[in-house]
Design a protein around this motif. Structure first.
Motif, PDB file in Angstrom:
ATOM      1  N   GLU A 174       0.857  -1.175   0.000  1.00 46.05           N
ATOM      2  CA  GLU A 174       0.000   0.000   0.000  1.00 46.05           C
ATOM      3  C   GLU A 174       0.900   1.234   0.000  1.00 46.05           C
ATOM      4  OE1 GLU A 174      -3.429   0.168   0.541  1.00 46.05           O
ATOM      5  OE2 GLU A 174      -3.750  -1.977   0.611  1.00 46.05           O
ATOM      6  N   GLY A 175       0.310   2.372  -0.243  1.00 48.63           N
ATOM      7  CA  GLY A 175       1.083   3.582  -0.048  1.00 48.63           C
ATOM      8  C   GLY A 175       0.908   4.592  -1.138  1.00 48.63           C
ATOM      9  N   GLY A 176       1.754   5.595  -1.079  1.00 53.87           N
ATOM     10  CA  GLY A 176       1.647   6.733  -1.969  1.00 53.87           C
ATOM     11  C   GLY A 176       2.606   6.666  -3.130  1.00 53.87           C
ATOM     12  N   SER A 177       3.528   7.616  -3.146  1.00 54.78           N
ATOM     13  CA  SER A 177       4.374   7.807  -4.316  1.00 54.78           C
ATOM     14  C   SER A 177       5.655   6.979  -4.298  1.00 54.78           C
ATOM     15  CB  SER A 177       4.704   9.288  -4.447  1.00 54.78           C
ATOM     16  OG  SER A 177       5.241   9.766  -3.234  1.00 54.78           O
ATOM     17  N   VAL A 178       5.852   6.142  -3.315  1.00 53.65           N
ATOM     18  CA  VAL A 178       7.023   5.259  -3.276  1.00 53.65           C
ATOM     19  C   VAL A 178       6.523   3.817  -3.321  1.00 53.65           C
ATOM     20  CG1 VAL A 178       9.021   4.492  -1.949  1.00 53.65           C
ATOM     21  CG2 VAL A 178       8.399   6.911  -1.970  1.00 53.65           C
ATOM     22  N   ARG A 179       6.944   3.094  -4.360  1.00 52.36           N
ATOM     23  CA  ARG A 179       6.586   1.680  -4.475  1.00 52.36           C
ATOM     24  C   ARG A 179       7.703   0.851  -3.854  1.00 52.36           C
ATOM     25  NH1 ARG A 179       7.238  -0.251  -9.785  1.00 52.36           N
ATOM     26  NH2 ARG A 179       8.590  -1.882  -9.073  1.00 52.36           N
ATOM     27  N   ASN A 239      15.380  13.218   2.159  1.00 52.01           N
ATOM     28  CA  ASN A 239      15.142  12.947   3.582  1.00 52.01           C
ATOM     29  C   ASN A 239      13.973  12.017   3.857  1.00 52.01           C
ATOM     30  OD1 ASN A 239      17.318  14.638   4.295  1.00 52.01           O
ATOM     31  ND2 ASN A 239      15.988  16.424   4.066  1.00 52.01           N
ATOM     32  N   LEU A 240      13.865  10.956   3.091  1.00 53.31           N
ATOM     33  CA  LEU A 240      12.887   9.924   3.388  1.00 53.31           C
ATOM     34  C   LEU A 240      13.430   9.063   4.519  1.00 53.31           C
ATOM     35  CD1 LEU A 240      11.866   8.691  -0.181  1.00 53.31           C
ATOM     36  CD2 LEU A 240      10.617  10.270   1.304  1.00 53.31           C
ATOM     37  N   THR A 241      12.537   8.578   5.364  1.00 58.46           N
ATOM     38  CA  THR A 241      12.926   7.679   6.446  1.00 58.46           C
ATOM     39  C   THR A 241      12.292   6.318   6.187  1.00 58.46           C
ATOM     40  OG1 THR A 241      12.983   9.529   8.001  1.00 58.46           O
ATOM     41  CG2 THR A 241      12.917   7.310   8.937  1.00 58.46           C
ATOM     42  N   VAL A 242      13.124   5.282   6.116  1.00 48.80           N
ATOM     43  CA  VAL A 242      12.661   3.908   5.942  1.00 48.80           C
ATOM     44  C   VAL A 242      12.723   3.236   7.310  1.00 48.80           C
ATOM     45  CG1 VAL A 242      13.069   1.695   4.818  1.00 48.80           C
ATOM     46  CG2 VAL A 242      13.557   3.819   3.591  1.00 48.80           C
ATOM     47  N   ARG A 256       7.795   0.687   6.427  1.00 47.38           N
ATOM     48  CA  ARG A 256       7.097   1.939   6.126  1.00 47.38           C
ATOM     49  C   ARG A 256       8.123   2.973   5.694  1.00 47.38           C
ATOM     50  NH1 ARG A 256       3.137   2.779  11.283  1.00 47.38           N
ATOM     51  NH2 ARG A 256       1.573   1.224  10.742  1.00 47.38           N
ATOM     52  N   VAL A 257       7.727   3.784   4.708  1.00 39.97           N
ATOM     53  CA  VAL A 257       8.573   4.878   4.241  1.00 39.97           C
ATOM     54  C   VAL A 257       7.845   6.180   4.556  1.00 39.97           C
ATOM     55  CG1 VAL A 257       9.754   5.918   2.277  1.00 39.97           C
ATOM     56  CG2 VAL A 257       9.492   3.428   2.395  1.00 39.97           C
ATOM     57  N   PHE A 258       8.535   7.075   5.259  1.00 39.14           N
ATOM     58  CA  PHE A 258       7.957   8.342   5.684  1.00 39.14           C
ATOM     59  C   PHE A 258       8.634   9.500   4.967  1.00 39.14           C
ATOM     60  CE2 PHE A 258       7.184   5.477   9.190  1.00 39.14           C
ATOM     61  CZ  PHE A 258       5.933   5.836   9.660  1.00 39.14           C
ATOM     62  N   ASP A 259       7.828  10.491   4.597  1.00 32.74           N
ATOM     63  CA  ASP A 259       8.314  11.789   4.139  1.00 32.74           C
ATOM     64  C   ASP A 259       7.819  12.770   5.188  1.00 32.74           C
ATOM     65  OD1 ASP A 259       9.267  13.987   2.841  1.00 32.74           O
ATOM     66  OD2 ASP A 259       8.013  13.764   1.056  1.00 32.74           O
ATOM     67  N   GLY A 260       8.661  13.051   6.174  1.00 31.64           N
ATOM     68  CA  GLY A 260       8.216  13.800   7.345  1.00 31.64           C
ATOM     69  C   GLY A 260       7.330  12.897   8.185  1.00 31.64           C
ATOM     70  N   GLU A 261       6.081  13.306   8.416  1.00 25.34           N
ATOM     71  CA  GLU A 261       5.116  12.510   9.178  1.00 25.34           C
ATOM     72  C   GLU A 261       4.222  11.671   8.278  1.00 25.34           C
ATOM     73  OE1 GLU A 261       4.862  12.390  12.613  1.00 25.34           O
ATOM     74  OE2 GLU A 261       6.721  13.535  12.572  1.00 25.34           O
ATOM     75  N   ILE A 291       3.123   8.881   5.555  1.00 22.93           N
ATOM     76  CA  ILE A 291       3.545   7.589   5.022  1.00 22.93           C
ATOM     77  C   ILE A 291       3.402   7.649   3.500  1.00 22.93           C
ATOM     78  CG2 ILE A 291       3.055   5.122   4.912  1.00 22.93           C
ATOM     79  CD1 ILE A 291       1.980   5.314   7.767  1.00 22.93           C
ATOM     80  N   VAL A 292       4.515   7.452   2.778  1.00 29.90           N
ATOM     81  CA  VAL A 292       4.483   7.491   1.307  1.00 29.90           C
ATOM     82  C   VAL A 292       4.665   6.112   0.687  1.00 29.90           C
ATOM     83  CG1 VAL A 292       5.183   9.909   1.120  1.00 29.90           C
ATOM     84  CG2 VAL A 292       6.935   8.123   1.205  1.00 29.90           C
ATOM     85  N   GLY A 293       4.899   5.111   1.501  1.00 30.57           N
ATOM     86  CA  GLY A 293       5.005   3.732   1.025  1.00 30.57           C
ATOM     87  C   GLY A 293       5.005   2.793   2.205  1.00 30.57           C
ATOM     88  N   GLU A 294       4.408   1.617   2.035  1.00 25.38           N
ATOM     89  CA  GLU A 294       4.374   0.646   3.117  1.00 25.38           C
ATOM     90  C   GLU A 294       4.254  -0.759   2.564  1.00 25.38           C
ATOM     91  OE1 GLU A 294      -0.233   1.935   3.955  1.00 25.38           O
ATOM     92  OE2 GLU A 294       1.051   1.579   5.655  1.00 25.38           O
TER      93      GLU A 294
END
Length: 184
Positions: A21-26, A64-67, A152-157, A159-162
């Protein structure tokens, strides 16, 4: 045959939806597994590493993405609730339509399955003959076994990928179920 193809396509689509699931990061997540032991003493040591491939599906630079990743274990005595065996995080940047591979730290666990061991022999006399009778000792199960993982991948707070190896982890980690698509 056509029905089988449609069912296979539907199953594939649902599987992708359940896990990535998620946003702009697969995310593509591959788990490397090594198990050592499991012999006569019933003790096994597990070793798990995730190889996470992040793909930026947008045309924007993502700095600055956080995995964050988690390995979950369950007590072998009787199932029970999942607990976090190991977790970690790392920082990455993705160029537009770019790709990055992240390898997690090694997560290990050791567990022993319930089994019986020969504790020694006891001499007994049967029909005038002395024989050795083995004494059996029950060894109870102990330890935890790694059974699932999540990324989970975060861009700030945000979630952009999971990714979840089991869909039920999504609810256990406090992520609400996705809203159904509005009818047009």
């Amino acid at each position: 045959m056509k029905t089988l193809t449609i069912l296979a396509s539907l199953l594939f689509a649902l599987t992708l939806h359940l896990h990535a699931e998620g946003g702009s990061v697969r995310l593509d997540v591959v788990q490397n597994v090594k198990n050592h032991g499991g012999g006569a003493n019933g003790t096994t040591t597990q070793s798990r590493v995730l190889v996470i491939t992040l793909n930026n599906t947008s045309k924007a630079q993502m700095d600055n993405l956080t995995v964050k990743y988690w390995f979950f274990a369950r007590d072998v005595k009787g199932g029970g609730n999942l607990s976090v065996q190991k977790s970690g995080e790392g920082k990455v940047s993705l160029p537009p339509a770019g790709r990055q591979v992240v390898t997690t730290e090694n997560a290990t666990s050791t567990y022993t399955t319930q089994h019986n061991e020969v504790a020694g022999n006891q001499a007994q006399v049967v029909n005038g003959r002395q024989i050795n009778v083995p004494q059996i000792r029950r060894v109870e199960a102990s330890g935890k076994r790694i059974v699932a993982h999540a990324v989970r991948v975060f861009d700030g707070e945000k979630i952009v990928g999971e990714y979840y190896s089991e869909y039920s982890l999504r609810q256990k980690m406090g992520v609400p179920a996705p809203e159904p698509a509005a009818a047009k």
